[in-house]
Design a protein around this motif. Sequence first.
Motif, PDB file in Angstrom:
ATOM      1  N   ASP A   1       0.865  -1.187   0.000  1.00  0.00           N
ATOM      2  CA  ASP A   1       0.000   0.000   0.000  1.00  0.00           C
ATOM      3  C   ASP A   1       0.899   1.234   0.000  1.00  0.00           C
ATOM      4  O   ASP A   1       1.603   1.500   0.977  1.00  0.00           O
ATOM      5  CB  ASP A   1      -0.900  -0.005   1.235  1.00  0.00           C
ATOM      6  CG  ASP A   1      -1.936   1.115   1.223  1.00  0.00           C
ATOM      7  OD1 ASP A   1      -1.807   2.038   0.382  1.00  0.00           O
ATOM      8  OD2 ASP A   1      -2.866   1.077   2.052  1.00  0.00           O
ATOM      9  N   LEU A   2       0.855   1.999  -1.086  1.00  0.00           N
ATOM     10  CA  LEU A   2       1.709   3.181  -1.188  1.00  0.00           C
ATOM     11  C   LEU A   2       1.126   4.387  -0.470  1.00  0.00           C
ATOM     12  O   LEU A   2       1.659   5.494  -0.582  1.00  0.00           O
ATOM     13  CB  LEU A   2       1.966   3.521  -2.659  1.00  0.00           C
ATOM     14  CG  LEU A   2       2.834   2.524  -3.421  1.00  0.00           C
ATOM     15  CD1 LEU A   2       3.069   2.990  -4.849  1.00  0.00           C
ATOM     16  CD2 LEU A   2       4.167   2.302  -2.715  1.00  0.00           C
ATOM     17  N   ASP A   3       0.039   4.192   0.276  1.00  0.00           N
ATOM     18  CA  ASP A   3      -0.495   5.260   1.114  1.00  0.00           C
ATOM     19  C   ASP A   3      -0.078   5.110   2.564  1.00  0.00           C
ATOM     20  O   ASP A   3      -0.305   6.004   3.384  1.00  0.00           O
ATOM     21  CB  ASP A   3      -2.027   5.293   1.027  1.00  0.00           C
ATOM     22  CG  ASP A   3      -2.523   5.753  -0.336  1.00  0.00           C
ATOM     23  OD1 ASP A   3      -1.852   6.619  -0.936  1.00  0.00           O
ATOM     24  OD2 ASP A   3      -3.551   5.238  -0.799  1.00  0.00           O
ATOM     25  N   THR A   4       0.498   3.982   2.938  1.00  0.00           N
ATOM     26  CA  THR A   4       0.963   3.769   4.306  1.00  0.00           C
ATOM     27  C   THR A   4       2.482   3.646   4.306  1.00  0.00           C
ATOM     28  O   THR A   4       3.086   3.296   3.298  1.00  0.00           O
ATOM     29  CB  THR A   4       0.340   2.502   4.905  1.00  0.00           C
ATOM     30  OG1 THR A   4       0.750   1.367   4.129  1.00  0.00           O
ATOM     31  CG2 THR A   4      -1.180   2.582   4.885  1.00  0.00           C
ATOM     32  N   TYR A   5       3.090   3.903   5.445  1.00  0.00           N
ATOM     33  CA  TYR A   5       4.551   3.951   5.483  1.00  0.00           C
ATOM     34  C   TYR A   5       5.076   3.622   6.868  1.00  0.00           C
ATOM     35  O   TYR A   5       4.376   3.732   7.883  1.00  0.00           O
ATOM     36  CB  TYR A   5       5.040   5.347   5.077  1.00  0.00           C
ATOM     37  CG  TYR A   5       4.416   6.476   5.867  1.00  0.00           C
ATOM     38  CD1 TYR A   5       4.938   6.872   7.103  1.00  0.00           C
ATOM     39  CD2 TYR A   5       3.287   7.145   5.392  1.00  0.00           C
ATOM     40  CE1 TYR A   5       4.357   7.896   7.826  1.00  0.00           C
ATOM     41  CE2 TYR A   5       2.700   8.171   6.105  1.00  0.00           C
ATOM     42  CZ  TYR A   5       3.240   8.548   7.327  1.00  0.00           C
ATOM     43  OH  TYR A   5       2.664   9.555   8.060  1.00  0.00           O
ATOM     44  N   ALA A   6       6.318   3.176   6.880  1.00  0.00           N
ATOM     45  CA  ALA A   6       7.094   3.084   8.112  1.00  0.00           C
ATOM     46  C   ALA A   6       7.841   4.401   8.280  1.00  0.00           C
ATOM     47  O   ALA A   6       8.380   4.937   7.309  1.00  0.00           O
ATOM     48  CB  ALA A   6       8.068   1.920   8.042  1.00  0.00           C
ATOM     49  N   MET A   7       7.859   4.909   9.494  1.00  0.00           N
ATOM     50  CA  MET A   7       8.544   6.171   9.767  1.00  0.00           C
ATOM     51  C   MET A   7       9.869   5.888  10.466  1.00  0.00           C
ATOM     52  O   MET A   7       9.917   5.205  11.488  1.00  0.00           O
ATOM     53  CB  MET A   7       7.673   7.070  10.649  1.00  0.00           C
ATOM     54  CG  MET A   7       8.334   8.383  11.014  1.00  0.00           C
ATOM     55  SD  MET A   7       8.311   9.563   9.652  1.00  0.00           S
ATOM     56  CE  MET A   7       6.629  10.177   9.802  1.00  0.00           C
ATOM     57  N   MET A   8      10.955   6.410   9.881  1.00  0.00           N
ATOM     58  CA  MET A   8      12.282   6.273  10.491  1.00  0.00           C
ATOM     59  C   MET A   8      12.747   7.656  10.932  1.00  0.00           C
ATOM     60  O   MET A   8      12.859   8.570  10.109  1.00  0.00           O
ATOM     61  CB  MET A   8      13.280   5.668   9.491  1.00  0.00           C
ATOM     62  CG  MET A   8      12.892   4.290   8.998  1.00  0.00           C
ATOM     63  SD  MET A   8      14.040   3.630   7.743  1.00  0.00           S
ATOM     64  CE  MET A   8      15.512   3.397   8.734  1.00  0.00           C
TER      65      MET A   8
END
Length: 578
Positions: A231-238
Amino acid sequence: YTVSAEEGSCSASETLIVNVYDADVCPPTMERVYANSQSWGSIITGGVSNRPNATDGNPKTYSTITTGLGLLGIGTTWQNLFFEETVPAGTPVTIKLGKEYSGLVLAGGLSVVGIGENGLDIGVIQPVDGGLLDLLVADNVVEYTFVPSNLSGAQNYTGIRISQGSLVGVAQNAKVYGAYYEKPGVANCDPIDNETNPDVLDVLHGVKDLGLGVASATASVSNPWNAVDNDLDTYAMMSRGVAVANRAFLNVVFKQQAMPGDELHIVTEVPGNPILSLELIKGYKIQRFLGDQPVGPELDNNSGVLRLKLLGLGYANKYKIIVTPYDEPYDRVKISYGSVVGVLGDFTKIYDVSIVPEIDIPESPTELCLGDNLVLNPTDICTIYDVYTTETGMDKWQVVNEFEFEMPEDLTAGLHTLYVQAIRNGCPIGERQEIKVEINDIPILDDIKIDNQTFAFDTTIEVSPGDVVEVIPTIDWGDSNKQEIVWEMENPETPSEWIAIPFAETEVDGTIKFTIPDFGEVTLPDNTVIDIRSKDIPIRLILESDKGCQTIEEGMLLRIDGKSQLIVNPNITNKLKN
């Protein structure tokens, strides 16, 4: 290989695992065998919550070992994980662990030991350190691998124990996701769940100190599994810490090894920085691994093997880091972000991490004729393909072999978009890749005309020596034009060999005129002279368009009787009279 050492009452062992790669052989398929039962204990205080989660085979779920406020050794807590069968000596066992940052202590305090067939410890308990947890300075999820051994060497084992020691005045939490060993087996094509890329086996994450030994609550990795959820609308945040030299990392483990030629794609975004430049990924480090061993050099924006591609309209400032293929296999990638001191609020978003198999797809459309099979070129010895009609649907072209696919009968001429799915060890790998196919019409023979009468091609034309017969074909070229029209006959001397017709002439439009010799004598291409009287001669017509599409019509039969044409020669006639 396991090396054991002893000094006095102390002993230690280390294991070295050697991977041998043969470029001419597909890598073996390994499957994880997870521990499936558990028990636990503690010294007066402490406990283990969600205990079954450590033995459910799901790398996303975990139990939590909690130690109370330690006092004089009180509070040590442990969880035992058991396998269904005894594991052969020398087999490495891997434990997935998480250590929560307490704000008061660095990660640590965990130890492990193998459990033998007699239920006793194998050797001495060993701390989970060795540069692993001792340099992790925030919430972390990592793997620790060891071989249960004692001074006599590696031993059979039935399980392992994870212990968390208590510290005076400090409560601690440790997560236990599970324990597993690997054995040759069959690839599992199913995803972990409906929200995870089926190519992904696991995700690890954390923050590593770069040498100052300072813990940081501001550096973190949040929602790590969003980086592999398709899903290119969700992400992991670093996020990287404030005024601290550390590096947040995200480690994606794939089910299968990447082959030479495969690309690694990372979809990411640095919020507020829309400029497409390698400067965007300054601070990134990308390291490929096979198991726990690095493959190739650590990559950064100066490596010369990274390319950036803006995703385009609808994707805001997202861009794709493309890591060029490498000539050695790897099955995991570690993405690190940090090593910058004194920058407040620096963070990046990772939307997707995936392996893109190499598929030989031409840039321009592949041209086929109606009825032709689509043939793909193999790129390695381990990958075969399926060809689908849509990007996500299940309709696909019938497989003739691993690289050849049968065109559906109802397909029409025109430009078509198909999708190629790479398959390794029976499992799809990577997303489907688009291929354009231009389908061209084939020439169609509608009928033939003889003496203004219409016939099908598979007709018998009866003639005698001296006859002249004209055959006019009616041809539909579809969206193409005429390239060539060829009439041939079967060699009377060599059945199944087709040759030019020596007693016929063909016009530009394909009309053919048969002139049967008076006495049936015909010279073949090899200069053999034969008599074609009293013979049935098969005739065929070859139509080829300017798009290279060809139709061969067979079935016409030229039946020549045994008569001879009377030759009227006045000189011969007068001599006979006299």
